[in-house]
Motif scaffolding. Structure first.
Motif, PDB file in Angstrom:
ATOM      1  N   GLY A 154       0.851  -1.191   0.000  1.00 14.74           N
ATOM      2  CA  GLY A 154       0.000   0.000   0.000  1.00 14.74           C
ATOM      3  C   GLY A 154       0.879   1.229   0.000  1.00 14.74           C
ATOM      4  N   LEU A 155       0.521   2.224  -0.806  1.00 11.61           N
ATOM      5  CA  LEU A 155       1.307   3.456  -0.913  1.00 11.61           C
ATOM      6  C   LEU A 155       0.400   4.674  -0.809  1.00 11.61           C
ATOM      7  N   GLY A 156       0.887   5.709  -0.131  1.00 16.84           N
ATOM      8  CA  GLY A 156       0.205   6.998  -0.144  1.00 16.84           C
ATOM      9  C   GLY A 156      -1.090   7.060   0.642  1.00 16.84           C
ATOM     10  N   PHE A 157      -1.247   6.215   1.656  1.00 10.55           N
ATOM     11  CA  PHE A 157      -2.475   6.177   2.458  1.00 10.55           C
ATOM     12  C   PHE A 157      -2.312   7.026   3.720  1.00 10.55           C
ATOM     13  N   ASP A 158      -3.412   7.209   4.439  1.00 14.13           N
ATOM     14  CA  ASP A 158      -3.385   7.855   5.750  1.00 14.13           C
ATOM     15  C   ASP A 158      -2.970   6.797   6.777  1.00 14.13           C
ATOM     16  N   ALA A 159      -1.777   6.948   7.332  1.00 19.22           N
ATOM     17  CA  ALA A 159      -1.232   5.927   8.249  1.00 19.22           C
ATOM     18  C   ALA A 159      -1.976   5.861   9.582  1.00 19.22           C
ATOM     19  N   ASP A 160      -2.842   6.825   9.842  1.00 18.69           N
ATOM     20  CA  ASP A 160      -3.618   6.814  11.083  1.00 18.69           C
ATOM     21  C   ASP A 160      -5.042   6.282  10.883  1.00 18.69           C
ATOM     22  N   ASP A 161      -5.352   5.830   9.670  1.00 24.17           N
ATOM     23  CA  ASP A 161      -6.696   5.325   9.386  1.00 24.17           C
ATOM     24  C   ASP A 161      -7.007   4.132  10.296  1.00 24.17           C
ATOM     25  N   SER A 162      -8.140   4.182  11.003  1.00 21.86           N
ATOM     26  CA  SER A 162      -8.408   3.174  12.039  1.00 21.86           C
ATOM     27  C   SER A 162      -8.701   1.795  11.455  1.00 21.86           C
ATOM     28  N   ALA A 163      -9.410   1.719  10.323  1.00 25.88           N
ATOM     29  CA  ALA A 163      -9.704   0.398   9.732  1.00 25.88           C
ATOM     30  C   ALA A 163      -8.406  -0.278   9.274  1.00 25.88           C
ATOM     31  N   LEU A 164      -7.503   0.504   8.692  1.00 27.49           N
ATOM     32  CA  LEU A 164      -6.208  -0.031   8.250  1.00 27.49           C
ATOM     33  C   LEU A 164      -5.375  -0.494   9.439  1.00 27.49           C
ATOM     34  N   ILE A 201      -6.280  -0.521   2.243  1.00 25.66           N
ATOM     35  CA  ILE A 201      -5.380   0.461   1.612  1.00 25.66           C
ATOM     36  C   ILE A 201      -6.185   1.545   0.891  1.00 25.66           C
ATOM     37  N   THR A 202      -7.132   1.120   0.060  1.00 26.31           N
ATOM     38  CA  THR A 202      -7.893   2.108  -0.720  1.00 26.31           C
ATOM     39  C   THR A 202      -8.816   2.915   0.201  1.00 26.31           C
ATOM     40  N   GLY A 203      -9.343   2.259   1.242  1.00 27.74           N
ATOM     41  CA  GLY A 203     -10.187   2.967   2.203  1.00 27.74           C
ATOM     42  C   GLY A 203      -9.444   4.065   2.942  1.00 27.74           C
ATOM     43  N   ALA A 204      -8.134   3.891   3.076  1.00 26.99           N
ATOM     44  CA  ALA A 204      -7.292   4.894   3.751  1.00 26.99           C
ATOM     45  C   ALA A 204      -6.709   5.895   2.756  1.00 26.99           C
ATOM     46  N   GLY A 205      -7.232   5.862   1.519  1.00 28.43           N
ATOM     47  CA  GLY A 205      -6.819   6.856   0.526  1.00 28.43           C
ATOM     48  C   GLY A 205      -5.569   6.508  -0.256  1.00 28.43           C
TER      49      GLY A 205
END
Length: 284
Positions: free
Chosen positions: A80-90, A182-186
């Motif tokens: 996964g690249l370029g996501f929000d690393a604080d996304d709770s589901a991830l 990954i996609t859910g976290a942008g």
């Protein structure tokens, strides 16, 4: 943009690499990397450190992780690249995926003990510190350090591959899990080093078809474990499936890795680089 020295797949001591995130950043910068992502296995806890180290070096940075997936009986890795690393589901999904490692490691140690190798769980733990992140690599380092084998390749061959005493299968995340987190976290999901999987042509086609249907968007074409033949094969596959192309060394350690950070050939020119779709996610 194709000549950009992007290295979007490597590991630190947060998972199974030997260098700290800060030292990986410094090595990437020293080796001429122009865009970097740290992609530790099933873990994002090193992202803040990696980003801070990259910023101090004026090295553009993308968040990264490498998710372990079970597909058609094989372990497949999705970067996964370029996501929000604080996304709770991830972060919660990755925590559950890691949770299976400690139990598996204890079963591996029991298997090794049955063939006379005692204390391997504790030995492996010395190399990682966190039982949630313990892997076969840490067992391998311990068995080399204690003189059981000459090198990590010998450990895997004799003890840690299917049918050998220390091998225990682990059920990882599913493909829909990994791509969804990954996609859910942008971020953008990328199939890592496809040349490494022992799939038939039909199984490989199924992997890429499902991956694309789920919203996966990229594939590693140029990576440390790929041969020049693989570069050509997966460049064609990227075009066939309309996928973005990624590039990364899969660097783990100065002494163990065949390919150092920043030393890969450029992507073939007819492909669309994944980083062009992630321009607005780059930390500068």
């Amino acid at each position: 943009m194709h000549t950009l020295n992007a290295d979007l797949h490597c590991h630190s001591s947060v998972s199974d690499g030997t260098l700290s995130p800060e030292d990986v950043a410094a090595r990437a910068k020293a080796n001429g990397v122009q865009l970097w992502a740290l992609t530790d296995h099933d873990e994002v806890s090193g992202q803040q450190r990696a980003r801070a180290a990259a910023a101090a070096l004026q090295l553009p940075y993308l968040t990264g992780t490498e998710v372990s997936v079970t597909f058609a009986g094989e372990t497949v890795h999705i970067v996964g690249l370029g996501f929000d690393a604080d996304d709770s589901a991830l972060t919660e999904g990755l925590r559950r995926t890691r949770g299976g490692r400690e139990l598996r490691a204890r079963e591996m140690a029991a298997g090794l003990a049955r063939v006379g190798i005692q204390g391997s769980y504790e030995g492996a733990l010395k190399y990682v510190g966190n039982p949630e992140l313990i892997s076969r690599t840490h067992f391998a380092r311990h068995l080399v350090e204690t003189g059981v084998c000459r090198d990590t390749q010998e450990v895997f061959r004799k003890y840690l591959t299917e049918g050998k005493p220390g091998y225990v299968e682990h059920r990882w995340a599913t493909l829909p899990d990994a791509v969804g987190w990954i996609t859910g976290a942008g971020g953008i999901a990328v199939v890592a080093h496809p040349g490494r999987y022992k799939f038939s042509a039909n199984e490989e086609y199924a992997l890429f078809s499902q991956f694309k249907d789920l919203g996966g968007r990229g594939v590693e074409v140029v990576t440390g474990s790929h041969t020049p033949h693989d570069f050509v094969k997966y460049a064609k596959l990227a075009q066939e499936f309309g996928l973005l192309a990624s590039r990364g060394s899969d660097f783990h350690s100065p002494t163990e890795s065949h390919t150092d950070l920043g030393t890969l050939p450029p992507l073939p020119g007819e492909l669309s680089p994944v980083w062009e779709a992630l321009q607005d996610r780059v930390w500068r």
